[in-house]
Motif scaffolding. Structure first.
Motif, PDB file in Angstrom:
ATOM      1  N   GLY A  41      24.525 -44.559 -22.635  1.00 56.61           N
ATOM      2  CA  GLY A  41      25.673 -44.912 -22.019  1.00 56.61           C
ATOM      3  C   GLY A  41      26.558 -44.662 -21.765  1.00 56.61           C
ATOM      4  O   GLY A  41      27.219 -44.412 -20.501  1.00 56.61           O
ATOM      5  N   TYR A  42      27.191 -42.541 -22.443  1.00 56.09           N
ATOM      6  CA  TYR A  42      28.050 -42.708 -21.893  1.00 56.09           C
ATOM      7  C   TYR A  42      28.299 -41.464 -20.723  1.00 56.09           C
ATOM      8  O   TYR A  42      28.455 -41.227 -20.080  1.00 56.09           O
ATOM      9  CB  TYR A  42      28.361 -41.692 -23.100  1.00 56.09           C
ATOM     10  N   ALA A  43      26.768 -40.560 -20.702  1.00 55.35           N
ATOM     11  CA  ALA A  43      26.194 -40.246 -19.320  1.00 55.35           C
ATOM     12  C   ALA A  43      26.432 -41.151 -18.446  1.00 55.35           C
ATOM     13  O   ALA A  43      26.403 -41.018 -17.353  1.00 55.35           O
ATOM     14  CB  ALA A  43      24.810 -40.206 -20.095  1.00 55.35           C
ATOM     15  N   CYS A  44      25.221 -42.931 -18.503  1.00 53.44           N
ATOM     16  CA  CYS A  44      25.821 -43.661 -17.003  1.00 53.44           C
ATOM     17  C   CYS A  44      26.607 -44.431 -16.888  1.00 53.44           C
ATOM     18  O   CYS A  44      26.981 -44.016 -15.311  1.00 53.44           O
ATOM     19  CB  CYS A  44      25.378 -44.812 -17.815  1.00 53.44           C
ATOM     20  N   ILE A  45      28.310 -43.783 -17.969  1.00 57.10           N
ATOM     21  CA  ILE A  45      29.404 -44.255 -17.520  1.00 57.10           C
ATOM     22  C   ILE A  45      29.571 -42.793 -17.139  1.00 57.10           C
ATOM     23  O   ILE A  45      30.648 -43.246 -15.533  1.00 57.10           O
ATOM     24  CB  ILE A  45      30.396 -44.044 -18.685  1.00 57.10           C
ATOM     25  N   ARG A  46      29.359 -41.614 -17.099  1.00 55.18           N
ATOM     26  CA  ARG A  46      29.723 -40.530 -15.932  1.00 55.18           C
ATOM     27  C   ARG A  46      29.494 -40.310 -15.330  1.00 55.18           C
ATOM     28  O   ARG A  46      29.914 -40.303 -13.983  1.00 55.18           O
ATOM     29  CB  ARG A  46      29.551 -39.353 -16.967  1.00 55.18           C
ATOM     30  N   LEU A  47      28.287 -40.933 -14.826  1.00 57.11           N
ATOM     31  CA  LEU A  47      27.379 -41.263 -13.058  1.00 57.11           C
ATOM     32  C   LEU A  47      28.295 -42.120 -12.024  1.00 57.11           C
ATOM     33  O   LEU A  47      28.510 -42.026 -11.036  1.00 57.11           O
ATOM     34  CB  LEU A  47      25.570 -41.630 -13.761  1.00 57.11           C
ATOM     35  N   ILE A  48      28.290 -43.236 -12.961  1.00 53.22           N
ATOM     36  CA  ILE A  48      28.611 -44.441 -12.081  1.00 53.22           C
ATOM     37  C   ILE A  48      30.583 -43.985 -11.832  1.00 53.22           C
ATOM     38  O   ILE A  48      30.599 -44.318 -10.852  1.00 53.22           O
ATOM     39  CB  ILE A  48      29.262 -45.650 -13.109  1.00 53.22           C
ATOM     40  N   VAL A  98      29.945 -41.931  -8.364  1.00 54.12           N
ATOM     41  CA  VAL A  98      29.760 -42.331  -7.311  1.00 54.12           C
ATOM     42  C   VAL A  98      30.503 -43.619  -6.662  1.00 54.12           C
ATOM     43  O   VAL A  98      30.085 -44.836  -5.776  1.00 54.12           O
ATOM     44  CB  VAL A  98      28.362 -42.932  -7.098  1.00 54.12           C
ATOM     45  N   ALA A  99      31.664 -44.020  -7.544  1.00 49.35           N
ATOM     46  CA  ALA A  99      32.846 -44.941  -7.658  1.00 49.35           C
ATOM     47  C   ALA A  99      33.504 -44.711  -6.547  1.00 49.35           C
ATOM     48  O   ALA A  99      33.595 -45.861  -5.585  1.00 49.35           O
ATOM     49  CB  ALA A  99      33.341 -45.029  -8.846  1.00 49.35           C
ATOM     50  N   ASP A 100      33.770 -43.652  -6.297  1.00 49.72           N
ATOM     51  CA  ASP A 100      34.387 -43.625  -5.188  1.00 49.72           C
ATOM     52  C   ASP A 100      34.055 -43.594  -3.412  1.00 49.72           C
ATOM     53  O   ASP A 100      33.984 -43.519  -2.359  1.00 49.72           O
ATOM     54  CB  ASP A 100      35.539 -42.415  -5.012  1.00 49.72           C
TER      55      ASP A 100
END
Length: 281
Positions: free
Chosen positions: A243-250, A253-255
């Motif tokens: 989950g932590y890794a996926c938050i970092r991924l999002i 890519v957010a911007d």
């Protein structure tokens, strides 16, 4: 109830960690995986394990956004002090406004409580889950075509927060992504993309805590196989790390405005689910 194996615990932990934060629906994927694994047919996966899995992803949010959470905790006590001393800051601190935005965004979830059991039962209907994933794909596809907003916690209105909260309430349906719906709703009301992601994840804290509190009583009243708890904990650790890794991924890519990329995956997942339903008949 079939015993939960270490492999199933790890796999469900990975699925929970990935799909809780990537905009592809954790509830939908867990329901599909539970059917495919035949752990118990979606409705009988150990409830206590399900609660622990969500706590694992909650740990991930705290780890990823600890500075924001710390500031909000401090600002909460400062706000209480202001009320006691009847003082008002000349300008409301951003962390205090974020607390208010999260509270308002959480309110629509209370409307779901009377029909909570009905909504959860939809996870047993693979047709509903499949079409919900297809709908999530449409939302994500639309999110990239919205004009970029500039609102943050300093300028977002309470109405904006309420509308995003309505999206979160709709996303309690299995197959509808909570993060995907709230991020998309944030983009539609004019949030800056990075803020839309941050607000979505921070708003998940009371949502996850509330859902776990409601589920914990039923989980504790049911049969808990204490010998399997070590296996459960492995899944919790996996869900937290992933989950932590996926938050970092999002965050990365957010911007770039590439949330629509996940739309193709949701469409594929929905189509594959429908295909599996027909082939298993």
């Amino acid at each position: 109830m079939n015993p939960l194996t270490l492999f199933s615990s790890v796999l469900l932990g990975v699925i929970q960690g990935v799909t809780e934060f990537l905009p592809v629906s954790s509830s939908g994927h867990l329901a599909i995986a539970e059917h495919l694994l035949n752990v118990s047919g979606a409705s009988s996966v150990p409830p206590f394990f399900d609660v622990l899995l969500h706590l694992g992803t909650l740990f991930a949010v705290f780890a990823a956004y600890w500075e924001d959470i710390r500031d909000m905790i401090l600002e909460f006590f400062y706000g209480v002090s202001d009320l006691v001393h009847r003082t008002t800051p000349s300008r409301v601190p951003p962390a205090r406004r974020m607390i208010l935005l999260i509270i308002v965004g959480t309110l629509p979830l209370f409307a779901v409580l009377p029909i909570k059991d009905t909504i959860e039962s939809l996870g047993d209907n693979m047709y509903f889950v499949a079409f919900a994933l297809l709908a999530t794909g449409c939302l994500l596809f639309a999110s990239d075509r919205v004009r970029r907003g500039r609102k943050t916690e300093k300028s977002a209105t309470m109405l904006d927060a309420l509308l995003v909260g309505v999206g979160q309430a709709v996303a309690t349906c299995p197959g509808i992504s909570r993060s995907g719906t709230t991020i998309t709703a944030g983009c539609f009301v004019g949030f800056d993309r990075k803020f839309a992601v941050r607000y979505s994840f921070l708003m998940s804290i009371p949502a996850i805590l509330g859902a776990n509190i409601l589920s914990l009583k039923d989980a504790l009243e049911g049969e808990i196989l204490w010998a399997e708890v070590p296996v459960y904990l492995v899944g919790v650790v996996v869900s937290a790390v992933v989950g932590y890794a996926c938050i970092r991924l999002i965050k990365l890519v957010a911007d770039k405005g590439k949330f629509g990329f996940f739309a193709y995956y949701c469409w594929l997942a929905g189509i594959v689910t429908l295909a599996l339903i027909f082939t298993q008949k």
